[in-house]
Scaffold this motif. Structure first.
Motif, PDB file in Angstrom:
ATOM      1  N   ILE A 256      60.555  26.358  -3.556  1.00  0.00           N
ATOM      2  CA  ILE A 256      59.695  27.626  -4.008  1.00  0.00           C
ATOM      3  C   ILE A 256      58.983  28.394  -2.780  1.00  0.00           C
ATOM      4  N   LEU A 257      58.345  27.205  -2.224  1.00  0.00           N
ATOM      5  CA  LEU A 257      57.840  27.143  -1.146  1.00  0.00           C
ATOM      6  C   LEU A 257      59.009  26.866   0.191  1.00  0.00           C
ATOM      7  N   ALA A 258      60.100  26.520  -0.219  1.00  0.00           N
ATOM      8  CA  ALA A 258      61.221  26.198   0.560  1.00  0.00           C
ATOM      9  C   ALA A 258      61.588  27.518   1.319  1.00  0.00           C
TER      10      ALA A 258
ATOM     11  N   VAL B 113      45.170  29.756   1.080  1.00  0.00           N
ATOM     12  CA  VAL B 113      45.627  29.854   2.782  1.00  0.00           C
ATOM     13  C   VAL B 113      45.506  29.298   3.781  1.00  0.00           C
ATOM     14  N   MET B 114      44.784  27.609   3.234  1.00  0.00           N
ATOM     15  CA  MET B 114      45.818  26.891   4.849  1.00  0.00           C
ATOM     16  C   MET B 114      47.686  27.050   5.522  1.00  0.00           C
TER      17      MET B 114
ATOM     18  N   LEU C 186      53.676  19.844   7.472  1.00  0.00           N
ATOM     19  CA  LEU C 186      52.618  20.546   7.514  1.00  0.00           C
ATOM     20  C   LEU C 186      51.953  20.500   5.959  1.00  0.00           C
ATOM     21  N   ALA C 187      53.273  21.336   4.908  1.00  0.00           N
ATOM     22  CA  ALA C 187      52.128  21.668   3.365  1.00  0.00           C
ATOM     23  C   ALA C 187      51.816  19.936   2.795  1.00  0.00           C
ATOM     24  N   ILE C 188      52.568  19.250   3.206  1.00  0.00           N
ATOM     25  CA  ILE C 188      52.732  18.328   2.677  1.00  0.00           C
ATOM     26  C   ILE C 188      51.381  17.560   3.055  1.00  0.00           C
ATOM     27  N   ILE C 189      51.014  17.843   4.387  1.00  0.00           N
ATOM     28  CA  ILE C 189      49.906  16.758   4.767  1.00  0.00           C
ATOM     29  C   ILE C 189      48.409  17.726   3.805  1.00  0.00           C
TER      30      ILE C 189
END
Lengths: 277, 314, 449
Positions: free
Chosen positions: A113-115, B239-240, B300-303
């Motif tokens: 979903i994020l992808a 938000v980040m 970036l999201a995983i971090i």
């Protein structure tokens, strides 16, 4: 007494700062509104001008009369309204499942979903168009609405808010014998009401501004929305700034109205949760 | 990686129990089925509309495709070309510069404003609407307004700067001021939405916590540090992650104000992708760049997910 | 409980579908879905209905003219239905490309001459059918148009357009009062001034207050790639250069290019031009923020509307003092027919284009577009008719004779972008040779498929 004097001083200072901030924030907006009443040569005059010499409604009249803005406005309202409704319907459900449950494929679903929003629209525009075309939805309202019925922004927002809902409430309700959907509708949703309003606001703004998809998925003016209308003012050899400003005020007004309407409930939020039900 | 401590507990349960999966009649199994039921719309919807486009992006990146002609298989050539393409590397760098230049101030400003609006004070609703308005103006129009405002002779900013004694500002035509100009424009427009999200997050914190803390004698700063911020963490993560994704995708202001210039000083990656895809008709190349775009954001999201979970201890 | 689950889900889905599929708030007339095969209809005419999709960009004055011609064509061809779609000018290419990529490309559409190589390469444009224009051979078709106007549309001995919708060159448009203030006589109309003279004049026309430029001498869109080509290419060619060498590769480091870029850099250093002050080409000029611009016939009518009091005149496009030959620019928008359409559709499309190109009067009076198809209006040949509107146009029309179309390349967009980036870097003061070397490296990379 010095203590309340100090507090009064802080309040006044705060108000001044807030006002200064508001003026700063609004400068471009006020410029836009002001320019919407100007004629073209006033906007481009060599004398620096902030306010129009007189209130010239001609731009607004022209925008509605010659540029079909009534049609764009009503289309925008309908399409965005439908998209917001669908998002409010489905996103909390999905967010709930991602936040409070564990099942095979959950993490993959979350990443997937994020992808979908991590790819530039350039890359998915044509494949998405092919899908919608295959469904026979080109130049229809469904074609404009359904591909946006759920969005990663909405789902993810719901997940994050629902995570904060204490599990104890849910488990207690389960022990009491409440059905799962009853729990969802009567406990979870009310607890995240500010988030639901926020979701509505975010989705409203995002879909109101959608341009490229509407352009590609429609033919002719019948179903087109405000962003297409605004783009018309950037003509081949010039930009009609004065009309664009007027059109933009018209486009922004409904969202401000919606925000004003939702604001009170939004700010009320949770008065306080005192213990378990 | 993801999930609440509750879910981590589930994972630590015995292998035997977990093997039951979604079958069977245990509470866990029923909950898993229920989770699937609630997630069903997502599987259906995203699968129907976005699985194929995402797959296509990866697939097309292995080809050379001019949109109107037949694709030619290239294997990984697009990727190797990208890594030797100075414009691509520049675009990645410019995107990082722009995105973090925009989101980091937004995090602070939006949170600060939200904290202010979390209290009642006279004129609160009016001010909130005012602070919200930049969000509802279309980015194209916003960019055109700022084009006028950034004119070094007649624009508001130049006039104000000269009034303060700053002269010689070339604004959009100077590589060193063009990017800050974009950043300021975007912060202006982007902050309100995140402010609203933070307010929602603050509103969701029950008053009980604050009441209890005040009984214990905590002051405002302590309330902020030990109650508000920790409880705001899930919202902060949102938000980040989302603000960075959104910032990376933006290129309308760059397109309208500078067309990526001067030179390539504001040519962000999303613009590079758009130009390669729809102007140069190098869809394969653009898709490869899109895949890298995706991988960057995913990383970036995983971090960020890791970062914000690391401190969670309740 | 399970039934409640499914019931709620089903209800929600039904509600959502109902909502999205129900009638719109504003009664929408039934729009025929595009892409469905044209099914033969039995009606008053026995011929099957042909549906043509016609796409243009939405230059506002052109839309009513297009609609009127469509109505006229449909009246005389009852078995043809034309769906008219237009997209904002800035996004027109995307719309056309996405439509083609999605298998729903237009049957008749506008496009710029610079796109021809790409279209040819992809096989989406069809060679003209002369019979639709009432002639038998392609040569006779070409004779219907101004000599040289169809050069950009020729390939493999065929002509790939049905006619030009907008035929343009650039001349120098200048503010007479500004010249007078600076003590400069109005520019001659019978001969072009040199670029060197232009540099001097533009520098003197720039008005500064302190270090703030109130009026810049010369202005053009610095960030729009096609403008870079249209302005720099004549200069390049006057010096005997050509962006694409006979071997088919671009050469940014050639001597003439260095000379042109160095000239532009000097213009910038003298403050004769300043990209920072540019906002809108015609508006800036009409309001006295710039004293000279380059423009085509399309500039005349808008300038008069924007500022009727502006005292402006036109001079021929400047030439270098030691130019190898006198060169100006040429560019055109034209009508194309899709090669992907069925033969019946193509035939009908060419007949439609024939009508479109026969309306020179309407295109000029209502839209300001110069056409290239020869005709007489009120007993005057086209050029004289145009000049009637405004005698200043005579200068622009004289410049057409020396015009050459932009370089032909399937990589036009990428190369013009590279060119523009190089131009703007040089204008900020970077070293000309090193910027051009960078541009050359990028151009070489662009040419590899």
């Amino acid at each position: 007494m010095p203590r309340s004097m100090a507090r009064l001083f802080m309040v006044v200072l705060g108000q001044i700062a807030l006002l200064a901030g508001a003026i700063l924030i609004m400068t471009p907006v006020l410029y836009m509104v002001s320019a919407s009443f100007m004629t073209n040569d006033e906007i481009f005059s060599t004398r620096f001008q902030i306010l129009p010499s007189n209130l010239n409604w001609g731009n607004y009249i022209e925008v509605f009369a010659r540029f079909n803005f009534m049609r764009y406005l009503s289309n925008s309202v309908f399409v965005t309204g439908a998209i917001v409704f669908l998002n409010l319907l489905f996103s909390p459900m999905i967010g709930y499942s991602l936040a409070k449950f564990d099942y095979p494929g959950k993490n993959i679903l979350m990443l997937f979903i994020l992808a979908t929003v991590m790819v530039p629209f350039t890359a998915i525009l044509i494949p998405l168009f092919l899908i919608v075309r295959g469904l026979g939805w080109v130049n229809t309202y469904q074609g404009l609405i359904v591909p946006f019925a759920m969005s990663a922004f909405g789902v993810f927002l719901m997940r994050q808010f629902i995570i904060s809902v204490p599990d104890d409430y849910l488990d207690a309700a389960r022990i009491d014998g409440a059905g799962e959907f009853r729990i969802y509708f009567q406990i979870v949703l009310p607890l995240i009401q500010p988030a639901l309003i926020t979701l509505a606001i975010i989705v409203f703004v995002a879909s109101w501004d959608e341009f490229l998809w509407v352009l590609v998925a429609t033919a002719g003016d019948t179903l087109r929305t405000l962003p297409i209308g605004l783009a018309k003012f950037r003509e081949q050899y010039q930009t009609r700034f004065e009309l664009m400003m007027a059109g933009s005020v018209i486009a922004a007004a409904p969202m401000v109205v919606v925000f004003l309407a939702l604001q009170r409930r939004f700010l009320q939020g949770m008065a306080g949760l005192s213990g378990l039900k | 990686m993801f999930g609440t401590p509750q879910e981590q507990n589930l994972r630590h349960q015995s292998f035997h129990q977990r093997r039951r999966g979604i079958l069977g009649n245990t509470l866990e199994a029923r909950k898993k089925r229920l989770g699937l039921v609630f997630a069903l719309p997502a599987f259906l919807f995203f699968g129907a509309f976005y699985l194929y486009p995402l797959f296509q992006t990866f697939y097309v990146s292995l080809f050379s495709w001019g949109l109107l002609d037949d694709p030619k298989f290239l294997g990984m050539t697009n990727y190797s070309r990208l890594f030797t393409d100075k414009e691509f590397i520049n675009s990645v760098w410019v995107s990082f510069l722009y995105s973090f230049g925009v989101v980091i101030p937004i995090w602070f400003i939006a949170l600060g404003l939200a904290l202010i609006f979390n209290r009642t004070f006279p004129g609160r609703q009016a001010y909130l609407t005012v602070y919200y308005i930049p969000a509802v103006i279309s980015l194209t129009v916003w960019s055109l307004i700022w084009l006028l405002m950034y004119n070094p002779t007649f624009g508001i900013f130049s006039v104000a700067a000269r009034a303060l004694g700053i002269t010689g500002l070339r604004m959009l035509d100077d590589p060193s001021t063009a990017m800050p100009a974009m950043i300021i424009l975007s912060i202006w427009k982007g902050t309100p939405v995140y402010m609203v999200i933070f307010i929602a997050g603050l509103r969701a914190i029950p008053n009980d916590y604050y009441e209890a803390a005040q009984i214990d004698g905590a002051n405002a700063a302590q309330c902020l540090l030990y109650i508000t911020l920790p409880l705001l963490r899930p919202v902060f993560l949102y938000v980040m992650v989302i603000s960075i994704i959104e910032a990376f995708k933006v290129f309308t202001p760059m397109y309208i104000l500078t067309n990526g210039g001067p030179g390539s000083a504001t040519r962000v990656l999303s613009m590079f992708i758009f130009q390669n895809g729809f102007q140069y008709l190098k869809m394969g190349y653009a898709s490869a760049a899109s895949v890298i775009f995706l991988l960057i954001l995913l990383a970036l999201a995983i971090i960020q997910f890791r970062l914000l979970r690391f401190q969670q201890n309740d | 409980m399970k039934t409640r689950v499914s019931a709620t889900l089903v209800l929600s889905l039904i509600l959502a579908l109902l909502l999205s599929a129900c009638a719109s708030p504003a009664a929408a007339p039934a729009t025929p879905t595009i892409g469905t095969p044209s099914t033969p209809t039995t009606g008053t005419s026995s011929a099957p209905t042909i549906e043509l999709l016609y796409m243009t960009h939405n230059h506002a004055p052109s839309i009513p003219v297009n609609e009127a011609i469509i109505a006229e064509f449909e009246a005389t061809h009852p078995n043809v239905k034309i769906i008219f779609d237009n997209a904002p000018h800035a996004n027109f290419e995307q719309k056309v490309l996405t439509a083609f990529a999605g298998g729903q490309g237009p049957d008749v559409f506008w496009a710029g001459d610079w796109m021809v190589p790409q279209f040819l390469d992809s096989g989406i444009i069809a060679p003209v059918d002369p019979t639709a224009f009432g002639v038998a051979t392609q040569d006779e078709f070409e004779a219907l148009f101004e000599p040289g106007s169809l050069d950009a549309f020729k390939a493999n001995g065929k002509i790939y357009t049905g006619g030009i919708s907008e035929y343009n060159t650039f001349s120098l448009i200048y503010n007479v009062d500004a010249l007078k203030e600076a003590g400069i006589k109005p520019l001659p109309k019978d001969r072009p001034i040199t670029w060197e003279e232009l540099a001097d004049i533009a520098t003197r026309l720039t008005v500064k207050e302190g270090d703030v430029i109130k009026r810049v001498g010369l202005s053009w869109p610095f960030n729009v790639p096609i403008w870079t080509v249209l302005i720099q290419e004549p200069m390049l060619r006057q010096k005997g250069g050509e962006l694409i060498t006979p071997e088919g590769m671009p050469d940014f480091t050639q001597e003439p290019m260095v000379a042109v870029m160095t000239y532009l850099q000097k213009l910038r250093q003298a403050d004769a031009i300043d990209p920072a002050t540019y906002t809108d080409l015609l508006q800036d000029f009409a309001n006295g923020r710039s004293a000279m611009i380059f423009g085509g016939p399309w500039a005349v009518a808008p300038l008069k509307t924007m500022n009727p009091n502006l005292n402006w005149d036109i001079a021929p496009l400047p030439q270098f003092a030691n130019a190898k030959e006198r060169v100006t620019t040429l560019y055109a928008w034209a009508w194309f027919v899709s090669a992907k359409s069925s033969p019946e559709k193509q035939k009908a499309a060419w007949e439609f284009v024939n009508l479109l190109t026969s309306k020179q009067k309407e295109w000029w009076e209502k839209v300001g577009y110069v056409q290239a198809r020869k005709t007489e209006i009120d007993g005057k040949p086209l050029r004289e008719y145009y000049i009637q509107t405004d005698p200043r146009l005579a200068t622009i029309f004289a410049d057409y004779a020396y015009g050459k179309f932009e370089f032909r390349s399937t990589k036009y967009f990428e190369l013009s972008d590279i060119w523009t980036r190089a131009q703007n870097r040089i204008l900020t003061g970077e070293d000309v040779m090193s910027v051009l070397r960078d541009a050359q490296a990028q151009a070489k990379a662009a040419m590899t498929d």
